[in-house]
Design a protein around this motif. Sequence first.
Motif, PDB file in Angstrom:
ATOM      1  N   PHE A  84      89.247  56.224 -25.074  1.00 28.67           N
ATOM      2  CA  PHE A  84      88.021  55.893 -24.280  1.00 28.67           C
ATOM      3  C   PHE A  84      87.782  56.218 -22.821  1.00 28.67           C
ATOM      4  CE2 PHE A  84      86.910  52.775 -20.376  1.00 28.67           C
ATOM      5  CZ  PHE A  84      85.811  52.014 -20.970  1.00 28.67           C
ATOM      6  N   ASN A  85      88.216  57.104 -21.842  1.00 31.07           N
ATOM      7  CA  ASN A  85      87.700  58.015 -21.193  1.00 31.07           C
ATOM      8  C   ASN A  85      86.847  59.137 -21.450  1.00 31.07           C
ATOM      9  OD1 ASN A  85      88.411  56.246 -19.055  1.00 31.07           O
ATOM     10  ND2 ASN A  85      90.508  57.195 -18.662  1.00 31.07           N
ATOM     11  N   PRO A  86      88.022  59.881 -22.873  1.00 30.64           N
ATOM     12  CA  PRO A  86      87.063  61.263 -23.453  1.00 30.64           C
ATOM     13  C   PRO A  86      85.160  60.465 -23.650  1.00 30.64           C
ATOM     14  CG  PRO A  86      88.942  61.012 -24.041  1.00 30.64           C
ATOM     15  CD  PRO A  86      89.075  59.737 -22.798  1.00 30.64           C
ATOM     16  N   LEU A  87      85.706  59.400 -24.654  1.00 30.95           N
ATOM     17  CA  LEU A  87      84.397  58.634 -24.808  1.00 30.95           C
ATOM     18  C   LEU A  87      82.929  58.364 -23.682  1.00 30.95           C
ATOM     19  CD1 LEU A  87      82.244  57.657 -27.125  1.00 30.95           C
ATOM     20  CD2 LEU A  87      83.477  55.472 -26.131  1.00 30.95           C
ATOM     21  N   MET A  88      83.583  57.609 -22.144  1.00 29.14           N
ATOM     22  CA  MET A  88      82.477  57.740 -20.627  1.00 29.14           C
ATOM     23  C   MET A  88      82.522  59.042 -20.809  1.00 29.14           C
ATOM     24  SD  MET A  88      82.489  54.360 -20.728  1.00 29.14           S
ATOM     25  CE  MET A  88      83.422  54.255 -22.515  1.00 29.14           C
ATOM     26  N   GLU A  89      82.751  60.342 -20.674  1.00 32.85           N
ATOM     27  CA  GLU A  89      82.133  61.181 -20.552  1.00 32.85           C
ATOM     28  C   GLU A  89      81.203  61.631 -21.095  1.00 32.85           C
ATOM     29  OE1 GLU A  89      84.598  65.060 -19.736  1.00 32.85           O
ATOM     30  OE2 GLU A  89      86.459  63.651 -19.112  1.00 32.85           O
ATOM     31  N   GLN A  90      81.249  61.584 -22.491  1.00 32.71           N
ATOM     32  CA  GLN A  90      79.539  61.735 -22.906  1.00 32.71           C
ATOM     33  C   GLN A  90      79.196  61.209 -22.977  1.00 32.71           C
ATOM     34  OE1 GLN A  90      81.964  61.504 -27.098  1.00 32.71           O
ATOM     35  NE2 GLN A  90      79.800  62.476 -28.185  1.00 32.71           N
ATOM     36  N   TYR A  91      79.376  59.664 -22.743  1.00 32.40           N
ATOM     37  CA  TYR A  91      78.211  58.743 -22.863  1.00 32.40           C
ATOM     38  C   TYR A  91      77.961  58.799 -21.401  1.00 32.40           C
ATOM     39  CZ  TYR A  91      78.784  54.941 -26.495  1.00 32.40           C
ATOM     40  OH  TYR A  91      78.629  54.418 -27.571  1.00 32.40           O
ATOM     41  N   ASN A  92      78.708  59.570 -20.760  1.00 30.48           N
ATOM     42  CA  ASN A  92      77.552  60.106 -19.309  1.00 30.48           C
ATOM     43  C   ASN A  92      76.608  60.636 -19.313  1.00 30.48           C
ATOM     44  OD1 ASN A  92      78.911  57.868 -17.526  1.00 30.48           O
ATOM     45  ND2 ASN A  92      80.747  58.937 -16.865  1.00 30.48           N
ATOM     46  N   HIS A  93      76.916  62.274 -20.046  1.00 26.24           N
ATOM     47  CA  HIS A  93      75.815  62.603 -20.389  1.00 26.24           C
ATOM     48  C   HIS A  93      73.892  62.185 -20.913  1.00 26.24           C
ATOM     49  CE1 HIS A  93      77.663  65.672 -19.592  1.00 26.24           C
ATOM     50  NE2 HIS A  93      78.773  65.823 -20.077  1.00 26.24           N
ATOM     51  N   PHE A  94      74.863  61.136 -22.270  1.00 27.66           N
ATOM     52  CA  PHE A  94      73.639  60.585 -22.812  1.00 27.66           C
ATOM     53  C   PHE A  94      72.520  59.118 -21.494  1.00 27.66           C
ATOM     54  CE2 PHE A  94      76.406  60.596 -26.597  1.00 27.66           C
ATOM     55  CZ  PHE A  94      76.794  61.446 -26.869  1.00 27.66           C
ATOM     56  N   PHE A  95      73.236  58.745 -20.916  1.00 30.21           N
ATOM     57  CA  PHE A  95      73.254  57.927 -19.953  1.00 30.21           C
ATOM     58  C   PHE A  95      71.622  58.394 -19.615  1.00 30.21           C
ATOM     59  CE2 PHE A  95      76.326  54.838 -20.339  1.00 30.21           C
ATOM     60  CZ  PHE A  95      75.963  54.542 -21.752  1.00 30.21           C
ATOM     61  N   GLU A  97      71.064  61.747 -19.100  1.00 32.42           N
ATOM     62  CA  GLU A  97      69.410  62.452 -20.127  1.00 32.42           C
ATOM     63  C   GLU A  97      68.459  61.286 -20.182  1.00 32.42           C
ATOM     64  OE1 GLU A  97      68.924  63.475 -24.527  1.00 32.42           O
ATOM     65  OE2 GLU A  97      70.938  64.162 -23.957  1.00 32.42           O
ATOM     66  N   VAL A  98      68.870  59.821 -20.521  1.00 36.68           N
ATOM     67  CA  VAL A  98      67.874  59.072 -20.285  1.00 36.68           C
ATOM     68  C   VAL A  98      67.381  57.927 -19.162  1.00 36.68           C
ATOM     69  CG1 VAL A  98      66.955  56.614 -20.875  1.00 36.68           C
ATOM     70  CG2 VAL A  98      68.372  57.651 -22.458  1.00 36.68           C
ATOM     71  N   GLU A  99      68.099  58.299 -17.918  1.00 39.97           N
ATOM     72  CA  GLU A  99      67.495  57.688 -17.039  1.00 39.97           C
ATOM     73  C   GLU A  99      66.913  58.516 -15.938  1.00 39.97           C
ATOM     74  OE1 GLU A  99      71.987  56.541 -15.908  1.00 39.97           O
ATOM     75  OE2 GLU A  99      71.296  54.713 -16.878  1.00 39.97           O
ATOM     76  N   TRP A 100      67.559  60.263 -16.067  1.00 42.85           N
ATOM     77  CA  TRP A 100      66.558  60.592 -15.497  1.00 42.85           C
ATOM     78  C   TRP A 100      65.172  60.838 -15.531  1.00 42.85           C
ATOM     79  CZ3 TRP A 100      65.459  65.894 -17.281  1.00 42.85           C
ATOM     80  CH2 TRP A 100      65.132  67.049 -16.248  1.00 42.85           C
ATOM     81  N   LEU A 101      64.953  60.372 -17.227  1.00 42.77           N
ATOM     82  CA  LEU A 101      63.448  60.649 -17.154  1.00 42.77           C
ATOM     83  C   LEU A 101      63.017  59.527 -16.801  1.00 42.77           C
ATOM     84  CD1 LEU A 101      62.299  61.709 -21.255  1.00 42.77           C
ATOM     85  CD2 LEU A 101      61.598  58.766 -20.036  1.00 42.77           C
ATOM     86  N   LEU A 102      63.211  58.161 -17.122  1.00 45.10           N
ATOM     87  CA  LEU A 102      62.573  57.286 -16.269  1.00 45.10           C
ATOM     88  C   LEU A 102      62.390  57.005 -15.168  1.00 45.10           C
ATOM     89  CD1 LEU A 102      65.320  54.576 -18.691  1.00 45.10           C
ATOM     90  CD2 LEU A 102      63.131  55.015 -18.652  1.00 45.10           C
ATOM     91  N   HIS A 103      63.332  57.907 -14.534  1.00 43.89           N
ATOM     92  CA  HIS A 103      63.208  57.922 -12.585  1.00 43.89           C
ATOM     93  C   HIS A 103      61.189  58.303 -12.608  1.00 43.89           C
ATOM     94  CE1 HIS A 103      66.854  56.392 -11.812  1.00 43.89           C
ATOM     95  NE2 HIS A 103      66.101  56.011 -10.775  1.00 43.89           N
TER      96      HIS A 103
END
Length: 420
Positions: A84-95, A97-103
């Motif tokens: 779970f934790n390693p996936l969250m780390e990976q997910y945070n990168h993807f999130f 990537e998008v949120e940065w753009l949405l701002h």
Amino acid sequence: MQVFKFGGASVSNYEKIKNVGHIVQHFPAQKMMIVISAMGKTTNALEKVTDAFFAGKKEEALQLFRAVKLQHLDEAKFLLVTHFNPLMEQYNHFFTEVEWLLHDKPVRSYDYYYDQIVCIGELLSTALVSAYLNEIGVNNQWIDVRDIFRTDDNFRDAGIDFPFTQQQVHEQIQPLFNKTNIVITQGFIGCTDENESTTLGREGSDYSAALFANMLNAQHLTIWKDVKGVMNADPKEFADAQYIGELNYDEVIEMAYYGAQVIHPKTIKPLQNKNIPLIVKCFSDPSLPGTTIHNHPVKNLPPIIVVKQNQVLLQLHTKDFSFIGEQPMSDLYEMMAKLKIKPNLIQTHAVSLQLCLDDRADKIEQLALAASVAFDVQVEKGLTLLSIRHYTNELLQKMTEGKTIELQQQSPDTVQVLMM
Ligand code: ASP
Ligand code: MG
């Protein structure tokens, strides 16, 4: 080497993802490239994020994106413990990537933003499935396909740079199979030489999987679907739809061309070029044989019925009664190419011409306007296009009974009827 493709419906929740695990465990010691779509309706949800962002509704876009995030986190909680934790780390990168753009504020084309946002769907689903398989002891390597699939910058319908991509597959993917039996990656997405994400057109994961099968010289491509196999008509519309066990590439290309939603139309070419059979298998019952699609002739096929709704008929009549010769035809095709319109049916007469098109209001308006320089234009909407391969006159009559026929085209093996 096998290539497996799982569509969005096969990974739409944690139970389905567990089933992917069962299927993969059925093929131990098999080298396997696995291509996966975004979970369930994630692509549609991300399209809405893009719409909101492009309309300048930043808060709404962020909120819609939050819903996508939460859904993935919920499924991950059901599936993972140690991973779970390693996936969250990976997910945070993807999130990020998008949120940065949405701002930001949109300054480039809609299609560009669409691809930067929508591509996250496949990254999230594949990372989750990969983590789950590792969790249950099915060791695998996850890959960001944007490092492999090089495309042009025709956003939303990007074209593959075949030689470059082939080289990446050779240098980066092939060696991975010395260390692991299973490599997991995304369908539908790619990347330009400027590191911008691209997508290959809706439902494009089949095509990605076919490209991998071609470049890895796979024995088969297996597409896992929520149907028994390929049917001769849409079983949701036709209660007596028949299952077909065997088809050849030509037949499937024709079916896809007429609009059957079996397989993405671009899928066949990379397979045909290397004579790689395509197997459509039933996700919920892998013991069923499915449909095998190959190069040999197949006899005695049942009639294959494809129905397309929401069709538009464009009637063009030359203003001065001049004949429709090469010049007006080539002008018309040029306009369609520019607007990326593919006619579903076209019929020409001496001074008039009819086109049947999918109802994309914006494009049709532009085409009608451009054509109105040389033609009187009439537009009729809300029509249905029926195509039957290997038809019988009896069936044709039955299916058109009580309808008003606007246009009909017939060859010895295919009939198309545009009707109301
Ligand atoms: N996720 C993409 C779509 O829904 C690609 C695919 O599923 O093939 O269109
Ligand atoms: Mg899909």
